[in-house]
Design a protein around this motif. Structure first.
Motif, PDB file in Angstrom:
ATOM      1  N   LYS A  51     -42.291  -3.997 -47.564  1.00 56.75           N
ATOM      2  CA  LYS A  51     -40.793  -4.252 -47.577  1.00 56.75           C
ATOM      3  C   LYS A  51     -40.030  -3.525 -48.791  1.00 56.75           C
ATOM      4  CE  LYS A  51     -39.000  -7.891 -48.556  1.00 56.75           C
ATOM      5  NZ  LYS A  51     -38.127  -8.140 -49.598  1.00 56.75           N
ATOM      6  N   GLU A  52     -41.108  -4.078 -49.689  1.00 53.67           N
ATOM      7  CA  GLU A  52     -40.456  -3.790 -51.300  1.00 53.67           C
ATOM      8  C   GLU A  52     -40.486  -2.069 -51.409  1.00 53.67           C
ATOM      9  OE1 GLU A  52     -38.751  -5.457 -53.893  1.00 53.67           O
ATOM     10  OE2 GLU A  52     -38.568  -6.713 -51.952  1.00 53.67           O
ATOM     11  N   SER A  53     -41.761  -1.515 -50.782  1.00 51.85           N
ATOM     12  CA  SER A  53     -41.816  -0.130 -50.965  1.00 51.85           C
ATOM     13  C   SER A  53     -40.904   0.715 -50.100  1.00 51.85           C
ATOM     14  CB  SER A  53     -43.246   0.221 -50.376  1.00 51.85           C
ATOM     15  OG  SER A  53     -43.483   1.566 -50.291  1.00 51.85           O
ATOM     16  N   LYS A  54     -40.389   0.153 -49.098  1.00 56.83           N
ATOM     17  CA  LYS A  54     -39.710   0.673 -48.083  1.00 56.83           C
ATOM     18  C   LYS A  54     -38.259   0.817 -48.847  1.00 56.83           C
ATOM     19  CE  LYS A  54     -37.576   0.740 -43.392  1.00 56.83           C
ATOM     20  NZ  LYS A  54     -37.540   0.109 -42.095  1.00 56.83           N
ATOM     21  N   ILE A  55     -37.731  -0.142 -49.388  1.00 52.84           N
ATOM     22  CA  ILE A  55     -36.506  -0.377 -50.056  1.00 52.84           C
ATOM     23  C   ILE A  55     -36.568   0.588 -51.274  1.00 52.84           C
ATOM     24  CG2 ILE A  55     -35.187  -1.987 -51.697  1.00 52.84           C
ATOM     25  CD1 ILE A  55     -36.214  -4.339 -50.140  1.00 52.84           C
ATOM     26  N   ARG A  56     -37.795   0.834 -52.118  1.00 50.00           N
ATOM     27  CA  ARG A  56     -37.535   1.589 -53.135  1.00 50.00           C
ATOM     28  C   ARG A  56     -37.584   3.135 -52.694  1.00 50.00           C
ATOM     29  NH1 ARG A  56     -41.187  -1.942 -55.229  1.00 50.00           N
ATOM     30  NH2 ARG A  56     -43.053  -1.176 -54.440  1.00 50.00           N
ATOM     31  N   GLN A  57     -38.130   3.443 -51.367  1.00 54.36           N
ATOM     32  CA  GLN A  57     -38.105   4.768 -50.759  1.00 54.36           C
ATOM     33  C   GLN A  57     -36.662   5.112 -50.372  1.00 54.36           C
ATOM     34  OE1 GLN A  57     -41.066   5.004 -47.825  1.00 54.36           O
ATOM     35  NE2 GLN A  57     -42.670   4.804 -49.366  1.00 54.36           N
ATOM     36  N   GLU A  58     -35.826   4.192 -50.077  1.00 60.66           N
ATOM     37  CA  GLU A  58     -34.623   4.424 -49.361  1.00 60.66           C
ATOM     38  C   GLU A  58     -33.468   4.845 -50.600  1.00 60.66           C
ATOM     39  OE1 GLU A  58     -33.656   1.021 -46.917  1.00 60.66           O
ATOM     40  OE2 GLU A  58     -35.013   1.777 -45.445  1.00 60.66           O
TER      41      GLU A  58
END
Length: 125
Positions: free
Chosen positions: A118-125
């Protein structure tokens, strides 16, 4: 003397490898899972919560961990380095526990992996 522990079980390693994470994020996830395991063990032995575990208790754990003994013999600074790594894993574990509304001790491997994804996805957005 504590029982020998693997850094990750084969099943845990497979789950982390399957996660949608960069190599760096997978390393952090693996470390958090290992830290969770050893922090839970330390807390149980000391009859305290995971969040109360001290750096000295982690250092003592590392000195007793048969998986790490060879590295300690090669590099005396490894103990301090690894202690810091384990303690730094408390930060994401605390965040996961808050989001899951449960004590750190009750977190699962799946919850740790899902949080890092989830944190990775947030950073990518």
């Amino acid at each position: 003397m504590q029982p020998t522990m693997e850094f990750l079980t084969t099943e845990e390693a497979i789950k982390v490898d399957a996660a949608l994470l960069s190599s760096k994020e997978k390393f952090s996830t693996r470390l958090a899972i290992y830290a969770l395991r050893c922090l839970k063990q330390i807390a149980a032995e000391k009859e305290i919560s995971v969040s109360e575990v001290t750096s000295e208790q982690v250092s003592d754990w590392i000195k007793q961990d048969e998986n790490i003994q060879q590295q300690l013999e090669v590099d005396s600074s490894f103990e301090m380095f690894f202690t810091r790594l384990v303690l730094s894993s408390l930060n994401p574990l605390k965040q996961i526990a808050i989001e899951e509304d449960k004590p750190i001790e009750n977190l699962t491997v799946e919850q740790v992996i899902a949080w890092f994804e989830k944190e990775s996805k947030i950073r990518q957005e």
